[in-house]
Motif scaffolding. Structure first.
Motif, short mmCIF file in Angstrom:
data_model
loop_
_atom_site.label_atom_id
_atom_site.label_comp_id
_atom_site.label_asym_id
_atom_site.label_seq_id
_atom_site.Cartn_x
_atom_site.Cartn_y
_atom_site.Cartn_z
N ALA A 248 14.09 -80.39 13.29
CA ALA A 248 14.10 -79.58 14.89
C ALA A 248 14.89 -79.52 15.11
O ALA A 248 14.70 -79.19 16.58
CB ALA A 248 12.99 -81.20 15.34
N ARG A 249 16.25 -79.92 14.35
CA ARG A 249 17.93 -79.80 15.11
C ARG A 249 17.71 -78.97 14.40
O ARG A 249 19.00 -78.11 15.65
CB ARG A 249 18.34 -80.83 14.54
N LEU A 250 17.79 -77.52 13.40
CA LEU A 250 18.10 -76.50 13.35
C LEU A 250 17.60 -75.34 14.29
O LEU A 250 16.38 -75.85 14.80
CB LEU A 250 17.23 -76.11 11.74
N VAL A 251 18.31 -74.53 14.47
CA VAL A 251 18.53 -73.42 15.50
C VAL A 251 18.07 -72.53 14.98
O VAL A 251 18.97 -71.39 14.32
CB VAL A 251 19.34 -73.59 16.55
N PRO A 252 16.71 -72.12 14.66
CA PRO A 252 16.73 -70.02 14.45
C PRO A 252 17.04 -68.61 14.87
O PRO A 252 17.55 -69.38 16.02
CB PRO A 252 15.29 -69.58 13.95
N THR A 253 17.92 -68.12 14.64
CA THR A 253 17.91 -66.90 15.15
C THR A 253 17.81 -65.78 14.21
O THR A 253 17.80 -65.79 12.82
CB THR A 253 19.73 -66.18 15.59
N THR A 276 24.62 -80.55 15.04
CA THR A 276 24.97 -81.26 14.68
C THR A 276 25.90 -81.60 14.22
O THR A 276 26.11 -81.03 13.09
CB THR A 276 23.52 -82.32 14.31
N GLU A 277 26.25 -83.20 14.13
CA GLU A 277 27.07 -83.78 13.04
C GLU A 277 26.48 -84.07 11.39
O GLU A 277 27.90 -84.96 10.72
CB GLU A 277 27.59 -85.16 13.59
N ALA A 278 25.76 -84.07 11.45
CA ALA A 278 24.56 -84.98 10.07
C ALA A 278 24.66 -83.34 9.86
O ALA A 278 23.90 -82.92 9.90
CB ALA A 278 23.93 -85.57 10.42
N ALA A 279 24.66 -83.13 8.47
CA ALA A 279 23.87 -82.28 7.54
C ALA A 279 21.97 -82.35 7.81
O ALA A 279 21.71 -83.88 7.77
CB ALA A 279 24.51 -82.04 5.91
N VAL A 280 21.39 -81.63 7.59
CA VAL A 280 19.31 -81.44 7.53
C VAL A 280 19.56 -81.02 5.71
O VAL A 280 20.08 -80.18 5.46
CB VAL A 280 19.44 -80.33 8.50
N ALA A 281 19.17 -82.24 5.27
CA ALA A 281 18.47 -81.99 4.03
C ALA A 281 17.32 -81.01 4.34
O ALA A 281 16.00 -81.78 4.73
CB ALA A 281 17.67 -82.71 3.17
N VAL A 282 16.80 -79.79 3.13
CA VAL A 282 15.47 -79.27 3.28
C VAL A 282 14.55 -79.57 2.50
O VAL A 282 14.76 -79.08 1.78
CB VAL A 282 16.02 -77.93 3.43
N VAL A 283 14.31 -81.18 2.78
CA VAL A 283 13.14 -81.55 1.76
C VAL A 283 11.66 -82.26 2.33
O VAL A 283 13.06 -83.43 3.48
CB VAL A 283 14.06 -82.81 0.69
N PRO A 284 11.01 -81.85 2.48
CA PRO A 284 10.10 -81.15 1.64
C PRO A 284 10.63 -79.76 2.23
O PRO A 284 10.37 -79.16 2.83
CB PRO A 284 8.93 -81.96 1.86
N VAL A 308 21.65 -77.56 5.51
CA VAL A 308 21.95 -76.91 6.59
C VAL A 308 23.38 -78.39 7.06
O VAL A 308 22.87 -79.21 7.14
CB VAL A 308 20.83 -76.70 7.27
N PRO A 309 24.32 -77.57 6.19
CA PRO A 309 25.71 -78.51 6.43
C PRO A 309 26.17 -78.68 7.81
O PRO A 309 25.35 -78.02 9.28
CB PRO A 309 26.72 -78.18 6.24
N ALA A 310 26.21 -79.41 8.69
CA ALA A 310 26.87 -80.29 9.60
C ALA A 310 27.59 -78.91 10.66
O ALA A 310 28.20 -78.54 10.12
CB ALA A 310 27.59 -81.65 9.49
N HIS A 311 27.53 -78.30 11.96
CA HIS A 311 28.36 -77.62 12.39
C HIS A 311 28.33 -76.19 11.38
O HIS A 311 28.54 -75.08 11.95
CB HIS A 311 29.21 -77.96 12.74
N GLY A 312 27.38 -75.88 10.90
CA GLY A 312 26.89 -74.68 10.06
C GLY A 312 26.06 -74.20 9.95
O GLY A 312 24.77 -74.53 10.49
N ALA A 313 25.52 -73.26 8.66
CA ALA A 313 24.16 -72.60 9.10
C ALA A 313 23.77 -72.22 7.32
O ALA A 313 24.62 -71.97 6.55
CB ALA A 313 24.68 -71.19 9.48
N VAL A 314 22.73 -72.37 7.40
CA VAL A 314 22.11 -71.07 6.12
C VAL A 314 21.40 -69.63 6.31
O VAL A 314 20.46 -69.78 7.53
CB VAL A 314 21.68 -71.49 5.42
N ARG A 315 21.79 -68.74 6.04
CA ARG A 315 20.99 -67.50 6.35
C ARG A 315 19.71 -67.17 5.03
O ARG A 315 20.41 -67.00 4.29
CB ARG A 315 21.78 -65.85 6.24
N PHE A 316 18.77 -66.54 5.75
CA PHE A 316 17.47 -66.31 4.58
C PHE A 316 17.25 -64.74 5.38
O PHE A 316 17.39 -64.54 6.25
CB PHE A 316 16.19 -67.14 4.89
#
Length: 355
Positions: A248-253, A276-284, A308-316
Motif C-alpha cells: 500500500a505504501r508504493l506509489v505507481p506512476t 517511506t524510510e524503509a525498503a519494501v520487499a516485493v514478497v510474495p 524497492v529501496p527507501a525513497h527509491g523506485a523500481v521501473r517496470f
C-alpha cells in the motif's frame, strides 16, 4: 430482416459488449464501505509474465491472450515466455487472529461509537464499536443485551432480540480479538418484513448492556416490525487488517505514449516509488491489472527478489494491445497493483487512440 433477427444480431455484436470493471472490488467496496460485506475478490489471472531485467531496473513484458509479438531484440532485456497460471484467488482469507485473555470492563472505553450504515432489502444496519483502552490484546466474546424505551407507550426495559446473521462474511472475524486502541464491532439489524410491515415499533434511548455496564447509543432511534438482530462482537478486518497490506505504501506512476494505434501493441512503463524510510520487499510477488478500453487483464508482476529501496523506485516495462473495437479518440489506461482488497495502488493515464 425481422425484428427477432435484428435483435439476435445486435446481442451477438461484441462491439456492444460493455467493458469489464477495471477494479470490481474497489467499486463494490466504495458503494458499501460502511457495510463491510463480502470483502473477498476473486480475480482471474489468465496469462502470466516473464520479467525483463536490467541493472538496477526491473522490467516485465505482458500480453493478453491471443497472438503475441516477441519483444524487439535488445541486450538490456531477456525474452519472455508464456506461462499461464489459470484462475486463482488473489486475496485468500487471512488466518484467524489467535484469541487472547478475555476483555474485562476495565479494558474497554466507557462509551461507544455508533454508525448508521443505512438500509437495504428491508433491513437497517447499525455498527456499535467499543475501543480497547488497555495496554494489551484481549478477546471480547459473545453478544450483548439491549435496553430501550418504546416511543409509543413510554415503557422501558430489556428488548427481546435474536442472534444476528445480517453481518458476517469474510469482512469480520468472531470473536473480536482486539489490540490496544482497536475497536470491536457489534452489529444491530432491524427488519420490516414481519406482520406484513404493519404497526412498526419505534425504540429510542437505546443502550447496550454488557460486563455490568450500560453504554447509551446517543440519539439513535430505530423502527422495526421484527425482533432486533444483535450479532456477536466482531473484529472488522478491513478496519484492522490481520496482515498489513504489504504494497500500500508504493506509489505507481505511468510513462505512456501520447498516441496509440487501435488493434496494435504499445509499450509503456510503470514506476513504483517508495516514499517511506524503509525498503519494501516485493514478497510474495503481487499480481496487477492493466486495462485500456476492452484490452488488458490481470497478470503476475515479475519480481527478482530485490526490494524497492527507501525513497527509491523500481521501473517496470509493460506491453499491451489496444482492442480492435476501441473507438478513436481519448481512452483511459489504468494500471493497478493488486494488494489487499480496497488497498490497491492505482495509476491512470489518458491516451489518444487512432486508426
Amino acid at each position: 430482416m425481422t425484428v427477432e433477427e435484428r435483435l439476435r444480431r445486435t446481442l451477438a455484436d461484441e462491439v456492444l459488449v460493455l467493458p469489464a470493471w477495471p477494479d470490481p472490488m474497489g467499486r463494490v467496496s466504495a458503494g458499501i464501505t460502511r457495510r463491510r460485506r463480502l470483502r473477498r475478490l476473486f480475480g482471474a489471472v489468465s496469462t502470466a509474465v516473464l520479467a525483463v531485467l536490467t541493472a538496477g531496473v526491473w522490467t516485465a513484458v505482458v500480453a493478453p491472450a491471443g497472438p503475441r509479438p516477441a519483444p524487439s531484440p535488445s541486450a538490456a532485456t531477456v525474452p519472455w515466455k508464456d506461462s499461464p497460471i489459470g484462475a486463482v484467488d488473489l486475496f485468500p482469507p487471512p488466518s484467524p487472529r489467535p484469541s487472547a485473555r478475555p476483555c474485562g470492563a476495565a479494558d474497554l472505553a466507557t462509551s461507544v461509537n455508533v454508525t448508521d450504515n443505512g438500509a437495504a432489502g428491508g433491513h437497517r444496519f447499525i455498527d456499535v464499536k467499543i475501543r480497547n483502552t488497555s495496554g494489551s490484546r484481549c478477546t471480547l466474546s459473545g453478544s450483548a443485551q439491549l435496553t430501550a424505551t418504546d416511543a409509543r407507550t413510554g415503557a422501558r426495559g430489556h428488548l427481546t432480540t435474536r442472534s444476528g446473521t445480517g453481518y458476517g462474511g469474510t469482512g469480520y472475524e468472531t470473536p473480536a480479538t482486539i489490540d490496544p486502541d482497536e475497536e470491536a464491532t457489534l452489529g444491530l439489524v432491524t427488519g420490516n418484513g414481519c406482520n406484513g410491515g404493519a404497526n412498526p415499533t419505534t425504540y429510542r434511548d437505546i443502550a447496550v448492556v454488557m460486563l455490568g455496564r450500560s453504554y447509551p447509543l446517543g440519539t439513535l432511534t430505530v423502527q422495526t416490525t421484527c425482533e432486533l438482530e444483535v450479532t456477536d462482537w466482531m473484529l472488522d478486518i478491513q478496519a484492522h487488517p490481520l496482515t498489513p497490506p504489504p504494497y500500500a505504501r508504493l506509489v505507481p506512476t505511468l510513462d505512456v505514449p501520447a498516441t496509440v494505434t487501435i488493434g496494435q501493441w504499445f509499450d509503456f512503463t510503470v514506476t513504483l516509488t517508495n516514499p517511506t524510510e524503509a525498503a519494501v520487499a516485493v514478497v510474495p510477488c503481487p499480481a496487477y491489472r492493466m486495462t485500456v478500453f476492452k484490452g488488458g487483464g490481470s497478470y503476475w508482476l515479475n519480481c527478482p527478489g530485490m526490494p524497492v529501496p527507501a525513497h527509491g523506485a523500481v521501473r517496470f516495462a509493460m506491453r499491451l494491445q489496444v482492442a480492435g473495437s476501441t473507438p478513436p479518440g481519448l481512452v483511459h489506461l489504468q494500471w493497478q497493483l493488486l494488494d489487499q482488497p480496497g488497498v490497491s495502488p492505482v495509476a491512470d493515464a489518458v491516451l489518444t487512440a487512432t486508426t
